[in-house]
Design a protein around this motif. Structure first.
Motif, PDB file in Angstrom:
ATOM      1  N   ALA A  32       4.652   8.030   4.032  1.00 10.80           N
ATOM      2  CA  ALA A  32       4.179   6.730   3.563  1.00 10.80           C
ATOM      3  C   ALA A  32       5.176   5.639   3.933  1.00 10.80           C
ATOM      4  CB  ALA A  32       3.978   6.767   2.049  1.00 10.80           C
ATOM      5  N   LEU A  33       6.446   6.010   3.979  1.00 12.31           N
ATOM      6  CA  LEU A  33       7.473   5.030   4.317  1.00 12.31           C
ATOM      7  C   LEU A  33       7.512   4.750   5.809  1.00 12.31           C
ATOM      8  CD1 LEU A  33      10.441   6.059   2.024  1.00 12.31           C
ATOM      9  CD2 LEU A  33       9.208   3.895   2.024  1.00 12.31           C
ATOM     10  N   LYS A  53      -7.312   0.954   8.248  1.00  9.51           N
ATOM     11  CA  LYS A  53      -6.044   0.374   7.780  1.00  9.51           C
ATOM     12  C   LYS A  53      -4.989   1.436   7.525  1.00  9.51           C
ATOM     13  CE  LYS A  53      -7.244  -4.120   6.307  1.00  9.51           C
ATOM     14  NZ  LYS A  53      -7.946  -4.906   5.285  1.00  9.51           N
ATOM     15  N   THR A  54      -5.435   2.590   7.000  1.00 11.87           N
ATOM     16  CA  THR A  54      -4.460   3.635   6.691  1.00 11.87           C
ATOM     17  C   THR A  54      -4.495   4.792   7.687  1.00 11.87           C
ATOM     18  OG1 THR A  54      -6.036   4.836   5.326  1.00 11.87           O
ATOM     19  CG2 THR A  54      -4.713   3.168   4.224  1.00 11.87           C
ATOM     20  N   GLY A  99      -0.640  11.704   3.192  1.00 14.29           N
ATOM     21  CA  GLY A  99       0.783  11.501   3.435  1.00 14.29           C
ATOM     22  C   GLY A  99       1.623  11.916   2.249  1.00 14.29           C
ATOM     23  N   ASN A 100       2.890  12.180   2.497  1.00 17.78           N
ATOM     24  CA  ASN A 100       3.829  12.335   1.396  1.00 17.78           C
ATOM     25  C   ASN A 100       4.676  11.068   1.321  1.00 17.78           C
ATOM     26  OD1 ASN A 100       5.632  12.506   3.502  1.00 17.78           O
ATOM     27  ND2 ASN A 100       5.647  14.746   3.474  1.00 17.78           N
ATOM     28  N   ILE A 101       5.659  11.081   0.466  1.00 17.70           N
ATOM     29  CA  ILE A 101       6.459   9.877   0.269  1.00 17.70           C
ATOM     30  C   ILE A 101       7.112   9.447   1.576  1.00 17.70           C
ATOM     31  CG2 ILE A 101       8.463   8.959  -0.938  1.00 17.70           C
ATOM     32  CD1 ILE A 101       7.790  10.854  -3.215  1.00 17.70           C
ATOM     33  N   GLN A 103       1.059   4.259  -2.649  1.00 17.79           N
ATOM     34  CA  GLN A 103       0.948   5.685  -2.307  1.00 17.79           C
ATOM     35  C   GLN A 103       2.103   6.482  -2.895  1.00 17.79           C
ATOM     36  OE1 GLN A 103       0.523   6.505   1.834  1.00 17.79           O
ATOM     37  NE2 GLN A 103      -1.388   5.376   2.012  1.00 17.79           N
ATOM     38  N   ILE A 104       3.280   5.880  -2.830  1.00 21.77           N
ATOM     39  CA  ILE A 104       4.463   6.573  -3.352  1.00 21.77           C
ATOM     40  C   ILE A 104       4.287   6.815  -4.845  1.00 21.77           C
ATOM     41  CG2 ILE A 104       6.921   6.289  -3.829  1.00 21.77           C
ATOM     42  CD1 ILE A 104       7.009   4.701  -1.148  1.00 21.77           C
ATOM     43  N   GLU A 114       0.832  -1.201   0.000  1.00 21.62           N
ATOM     44  CA  GLU A 114       0.000   0.000   0.000  1.00 21.62           C
ATOM     45  C   GLU A 114       0.869   1.254   0.000  1.00 21.62           C
ATOM     46  OE1 GLU A 114      -3.571   1.529   2.762  1.00 21.62           O
ATOM     47  OE2 GLU A 114      -3.187  -0.628   2.660  1.00 21.62           O
ATOM     48  N   SER A 115       1.941   1.219   0.793  1.00 21.91           N
ATOM     49  CA  SER A 115       2.855   2.350   0.823  1.00 21.91           C
ATOM     50  C   SER A 115       3.447   2.581  -0.556  1.00 21.91           C
ATOM     51  CB  SER A 115       3.991   2.092   1.814  1.00 21.91           C
ATOM     52  OG  SER A 115       3.466   1.726   3.038  1.00 21.91           O
ATOM     53  N   GLU A 118      -6.615   7.248   7.530  1.00 23.15           N
ATOM     54  CA  GLU A 118      -7.139   8.460   6.912  1.00 23.15           C
ATOM     55  C   GLU A 118      -8.553   8.778   7.397  1.00 23.15           C
ATOM     56  OE1 GLU A 118      -4.835   8.354   2.630  1.00 23.15           O
ATOM     57  OE2 GLU A 118      -6.897   7.644   2.736  1.00 23.15           O
ATOM     58  N   LYS A 160       1.593   2.656  14.160  1.00 24.11           N
ATOM     59  CA  LYS A 160       0.779   1.499  14.560  1.00 24.11           C
ATOM     60  C   LYS A 160       1.095   1.052  15.968  1.00 24.11           C
ATOM     61  CE  LYS A 160      -0.130  -0.183  10.027  1.00 24.11           C
ATOM     62  NZ  LYS A 160      -0.142  -1.278   9.088  1.00 24.11           N
ATOM     63  N   PRO A 165       3.929   2.855   8.271  1.00 24.39           N
ATOM     64  CA  PRO A 165       3.718   1.447   8.628  1.00 24.39           C
ATOM     65  C   PRO A 165       4.489   1.055   9.875  1.00 24.39           C
ATOM     66  CG  PRO A 165       4.187   1.669   6.296  1.00 24.39           C
ATOM     67  CD  PRO A 165       4.409   3.008   6.903  1.00 24.39           C
ATOM     68  N   VAL A 166       5.531   1.793  10.216  1.00 24.20           N
ATOM     69  CA  VAL A 166       6.335   1.440  11.374  1.00 24.20           C
ATOM     70  C   VAL A 166       5.895   2.228  12.610  1.00 24.20           C
ATOM     71  CG1 VAL A 166       8.679   1.193  12.219  1.00 24.20           C
ATOM     72  CG2 VAL A 166       8.228   1.152   9.755  1.00 24.20           C
ATOM     73  N   LYS A 196       2.030   9.576  -5.486  1.00 29.63           N
ATOM     74  CA  LYS A 196       2.679  10.829  -5.130  1.00 29.63           C
ATOM     75  C   LYS A 196       3.553  11.301  -6.287  1.00 29.63           C
ATOM     76  CE  LYS A 196       2.647  13.711  -2.091  1.00 29.63           C
ATOM     77  NZ  LYS A 196       1.423  14.269  -1.557  1.00 29.63           N
TER      78      LYS A 196
END
Lengths: 586, 457
Positions: B353-354, B160-161, B348-350, A10-11, A6-7, B163, B361, B357-358, A14
């Motif tokens: 987004a990275l 899940k996200t 989110g931006n890049i 998203q990237i 999913e990330s 948002e 959560k 997930p870490v 973007k």
């Protein structure tokens, strides 16, 4: 796992969005002018250059190496030769003597051996055992020739001249020295040129339609001036030039500030810088000889007293303080010039320093200056004088108790002044709470903070600030102005350079030829420090606001000349030669 | 010269003091420059005390919710949308402290500590200063309409996200025609508060989701145990009552019918410290950060409670309070196999987004507990709230009817989530003094969720 997919998704989205944005931007590109692009790139260059210049000037000057000039020797019969490393050397049992003789019948401070105009003299500091030259008891002082015997209460020495001329001692080069060896002054100067030239172009661009090419001419003329000074010094002396380079850098900032805030005064300011450098050179030459310097001291003090009287009688009132004298074709602030005489007045040679604890004359002079300043209603400058007085008095007497008395007296006086003068009280009322009075008594401070914050670390670009519209922006609020237009880093470096002047003065103490220069350097350093603190911290509300100039940086002719004159005292305390420039005449 | 070297240290001390002053200034600068710069007299950013230019705020589909051009603020074209997203965007006078205009002022004005107020080019800078929200204007409008002017709040987010799709608080007003709030203090009670973020309410039976999690983990016979309900029970002199007697019920049925008597018995065997632990874990007594905006914190404190008080605390009364958004995040963690994803309103931006997930959560419940609880919530809908009312949503939910005083109607709560891969949405609806949770707040949730499903597909 699905999270990462999913990330990734998203990237990808973007990136697609980014590309569509760029496509949109391309459409807008036509509206951009060259000056926009220039500033976009160049604003990153100024902080980098400022930090580099600072480091390249500071490191060579801070090299701590043993003194490398020996002016003569004291030989213990059939034993070692003690090198005489200062023009004035104290001899005695005290650990703080330059030459320590640990014999019970030698007094704590027994004698001073001083070198002036090529001859040595010995002074008896009222020792119990007395001083004998060639077995003849001396009364107060006596000239000593090469080969003469000096006996201090029975301890015998023979004075020997250095083998040929002042002798160089081998330099045990520390890693630090070797590291800073590689900084060529020429390259540093070139960086300063670059900084000033690029900055001048930026201010020129910022003026848009009203831009006057004369402005660029001013900057070029200044760069030419710096270059000629540099070439002259590099040819005829072998001393460090970094101190002047730092001052040049500050003067460049000063020209930026004036060009942005009061462009029509920039030619006048350049002339002030030229005068300042001339005074710097002249004063340096005048005080090179200790005997001449001692005489000069009385001339200066006399001149200062005349100025003081003139100021009190024919002085003009500007911005609430009667501290200007108008000569018709020019006007100046006498109190600025008196600072130079004040520092001179506080100096003393070693024999005087060790024999007379009495500094009444200096206290009297200081009292006259500070009293006059209170009458003129220039309390900020009074604080500067008082701080310089404390430092010099302590250097002279070493007596903390007296200083403490003086301080508590001053605090009481200050309380009295604050309660009697309402405008001073209002400054104190705003102190620390300027945001509550943002449009009244905290007006200047809040505008400074707003401007500083608007500049960020990199600044909005020379000539693009709004603080210039606030009264006294180029003088009292100059720190905020630099912060806004050139960024926090350049502004902090500016203050750090002034701080460094003081640190350098302290670091030069140990190897100074004479206490005369040491005290003068510390007095000048104290004035620099207190002015910087009152100016910068006053404008950002860490201290109450006072109308004090930032040395070298604030707009103002007298202030500029005085800054250079005070710097001459610090320069005079530095007697080191550059190891990489041996063989060049002195 | 040794003598003077020593005395010269006073100058060094003075230098150090001034250096210290510079450090203090720099620290103050780093901390407060963002405040200094927003003073209305700052001509870099303001003309006539109005922001000259700001970035544009978009919703998730690119609808323009807010922008400033030449000193004039402009909101969405549709009046209902403007009113529905008012609390997210903020009003013109910055009365709504959690609104984007206040909370993301730095980003919108384009100021940052490195570049200051410098902009490369006025027109190009807009792209950099734009704010993309995860909000869906249509869903918000549906939610605002569904509240029909009643006070309350609706929140929907993707569990899940993280948002947030819908953030609506009522009462509200049209920011382009702000009313005289003082003139009608009853109608506009707390109008400047974003109730989803900043309000706390008595949770009532919705809180049973927390108690149930504790019971599933700690009571061994919970699957087989049968509770008997006569409609009331006396615990140390405190009466715990149900509206009607439920007879013999399993724990699952007790949750579905919200049987207070059965829960009271379960709570007493759990004990206060168990209940406190699970409440804290579910996010009570602490606030969440929604992209830097701090929510209000709900409160559960049963350290002094025993007997009947403890029983009432476990069924969401006593002096418990819950923040709607925090409670929605707890329900979201039930939906997301026990892992809570922190809710946010900025796309989110890049970089985010990275790292999200870490960092975003946190495991709150074990996977089995979450699944069990989820199944029970699904049963609630099928057995009690009526699957027919929520056809196709695959809804798992819990209602709450929170008593707030003798003479006032109870707050209606409805919380839950959709167990659908394509629409992983959790929600919370609170209607102040609305009455029955499932009957009043339920239909609001239904309308909003359908709108969200439409919007997502």
């Amino acid at each position: 796992m699905s999270n990462y997919l999913e990330s990734a998704n998203q990237i990808l989205n973007k990136i697609i969005a980014l590309y569509s944005n760029i496509a949109l931007m391309m459409g807008e590109l036509k509206t951009i002018e060259f000056s926009d692009i220039y500033l976009l790139l160049i604003r990153w260059v100024f902080p980098v250059l400022a930090v580099t210049i600072f480091v390249r000037c500071v490191l060579p000057l801070l090299r701590s190496e043993p003194y490398n000039t020996v002016w003569g020797y004291l030989q213990v019969p059939d034993s070692i030769k003690i090198p005489l490393q200062h023009w004035e050397n104290s001899i005695g049992r005290s650990k703080l003597s330059d030459i320590v003789i640990n014999l019970p019948f030698v007094s704590r401070t027994h004698a001073v051996l001083s070198f002036s105009a090529g001859t040595w003299s010995v002074f008896d500091l009222g020792s119990k055992g007395g001083v004998l030259v060639n077995d003849e008891r001396i009364v107060k002082s006596k000239t000593v020739k090469d080969g003469d015997t000096i006996s201090l209460a029975g301890a015998e020495f023979r004075l020997l001249a250095p083998e040929d001329g002042p002798e160089q001692q081998e330099n045990p080069a520390a890693w630090f020295s070797r590291f800073s060896h590689h900084f060529s002054s020429g390259k540093t100067l070139f960086m300063i040129f670059l900084f000033q030239f690029l900055g001048g172009i930026q201010i020129y661009f910022s003026m848009g339609q009203d831009a006057n090419p004369k402005l660029l001419g001013i900057f070029l003329a200044f760069i030419l001036l710096e270059a000629s000074y540099f070439l002259f010094m590099m040819t005829y002396t072998r001393k460090y030039i970094e101190l002047e380079l730092l001052a040049f850098f500050l003067c460049g900032i000063n020209l930026f500030v004036v060009a942005s805030a009061v462009p029509d005064q920039i030619a006048k300011q350049l002339i002030a810088i030229v005068c300042g450098i001339a005074v710097f050179i002249a004063l340096g030459l005048l005080i090179r000889d200790l005997g001449r310097a001692r005489k000069l001291k009385y001339v200066f003090v006399f001149g200062a007293l005349v100025l003081l009287v003139l100021n009190l009688t024919i002085g003009e009132v500007r911005f609430g303080a009667k501290n200007w004298i108008n000569l018709g074709f020019m006007s100046f602030q006498p109190m600025e010039l008196i600072k130079v005489a004040f520092v001179m007045a506080g100096t003393a040679t070693l024999d005087k320093l060790l024999t007379t604890r009495n500094i009444t004359a200096f206290i009297g002079f200081a009292g006259a200056c500070i009293g006059a300043l209170i009458l003129m209603r220039d309390l900020g400058t009074a604080v500067v004088f008082f701080a310089a007085f404390l430092v010099i008095a302590f250097m002279r007497s070493g007596d903390l108790r007296t200083i403490a008395y003086a301080c508590s007296g001053a605090v009481l006086g200050a309380i009295a002044v604050v309660s009697f003068l309402p405008y001073v009280a209002s400054r104190f009322e705003a102190w620390g709470r300027v945001w509550e009075y943002a449009n009244t008594i905290g007006y200047q401070q809040t505008r400074t903070l707003i401007a500083a914050a608007s500049g960020g670390v990199l600044g909005v670009g020379g000539g693009n600030g709004f603080l210039v519209n606030i009264p006294a922006a180029a003088n009292d609020l100059v720190f905020g102005l630099v912060c806004e237009e050139w960024g926090l880093i350049v502004a902090l470096i500016t203050v750090l350079i002034i701080l460094f002047f003081a640190v350098l003065a302290v670091s030069l103490m140990r190897e100074c030829k004479s206490p005369f220069y040491a005290i003068a350097a510390c007095g000048a350093a104290a004035i620099f420090l207190v002015q910087a603190a009152l100016n910068v911290f006053g404008s950002v509300d860490l201290l109450p606001l006072t109308g004090i100039t930032l040395p070298f940086v604030s707009n103002g002719g007298t202030s500029m000349v005085t800054s250079w004159a005070l710097l001459a005292f610090i320069k005079a305390a530095d007697d080191r030669g550059r190891p990489d420039r041996e063989g060049v005449g002195d | 010269m040794k003598l003077l070297t020593r005395r010269a240290l006073v100058v060094l001390v003075l230098s150090i003091i001034i250096l210290l002053g510079l450090v203090i200034f720099t620290i103050g600068y780093i901390r407060d420059a963002s405040t200094w710069v927003t003073h209305a007299s700052n001509r870099h950013l303001y003309t006539n005390a109005q922001l000259m230019e700001t970035g544009t705020i978009y919703d998730r589909k690119g609808e323009i919710l807010f922008q400033t051009r030449d000193g004039a603020k402009k909101y969405h074209d549709n009046k209902t949308v403007r009113t529905a997203v008012l609390h997210t965007i903020g009003d013109t006078n910055d009365n709504i402290a959690t609104g984007a205009q206040v909370a993301f002022k730095e980003k919108l004005t384009g100021w940052n500590i490195v570049s200051g107020a410098y902009r490369f080019n006025q027109r190009l800078s807009h792209f950099k200063n734009d704010l993309h929200l995860t909000l869906d204007a249509d869903v918000c409008m549906t939610a605002y309409n569904a509240l029909k002017g009643r006070k309350g709040t609706v929140g929907v987010y993707n569990y899940k996200t993280g948002e947030i799709l819908c953030m609506v608080s009522s009462p509200s007003f049209d920011p382009e025609n702000p009313p005289d709030v003082q003139a009608d203090p009853v109608k506009f009670e707390g109008v400047y508060i974003n109730r989803l973020l900043s309000a706390t309410y008595t949770p009532g039976s919705a809180f049973k989701l927390v108690t149930a999690a504790a019971a599933i983990d700690n009571l061994e016979d919970i699957d087989t145990r049968i509770y008997h309900c006569d409609g009331k029970t006396n615990i140390d002199g405190v009466m715990v009552t149900c509206p009607t007697p439920h007879g013999d019920v399993s724990f699952e049925q007790a949750l579905a019918h919200s049987c207070n008597v059965a829960f009271a018995e379960a709570i007493l065997s759990l004990g206060a410290s168990n209940l406190q632990d699970y409440s804290d874990m579910a996010g009570f007594n602490s606030s969440l950060m929604v992209d830097g905006i701090r929510t209000a914190a709900g409160k559960v404190n049963v350290s002094d409670a025993a007997g009947g008080d403890l029983a009432w605390a476990g069924i969401g009364q006593y002096d418990n309070t819950a923040n709607p958004l925090c409670f929605m995040a707890y329900v979201g963690s039930i939906a997301n196999e026990g892992v809570s994803v922190s809710p946010g309103i900025l796309k989110g931006n890049i970089f985010s987004a990275l790292i999200k997930p870490v960092t975003g959560k946190k495991r709150i419940l074990s996977e089995e507990t979450a699944e069990k609880l989820g199944n029970m919530m699904r049963k609630n809908v099928i057995d009690v709230y009526g699957e027919g009312n929520y056809q196709g949503l695959k809804l798992c939910a819990k209602s709450g009817t929170a008593q707030v005083g003798e003479d006032k109607a109870p707050h209606a709560w409805f919380v839950g989530y959709m167990d659908r891969e394509d629409c992983p949405l959790a929600f919370v609806v609170v209607v102040e003094n609305g009455g029955s949770g499932s009957k009043v707040a339920g239909p609001v949730a239904e309308k909003v969720l359908r709108s969200a499903v439409n919007s997502m597909n």
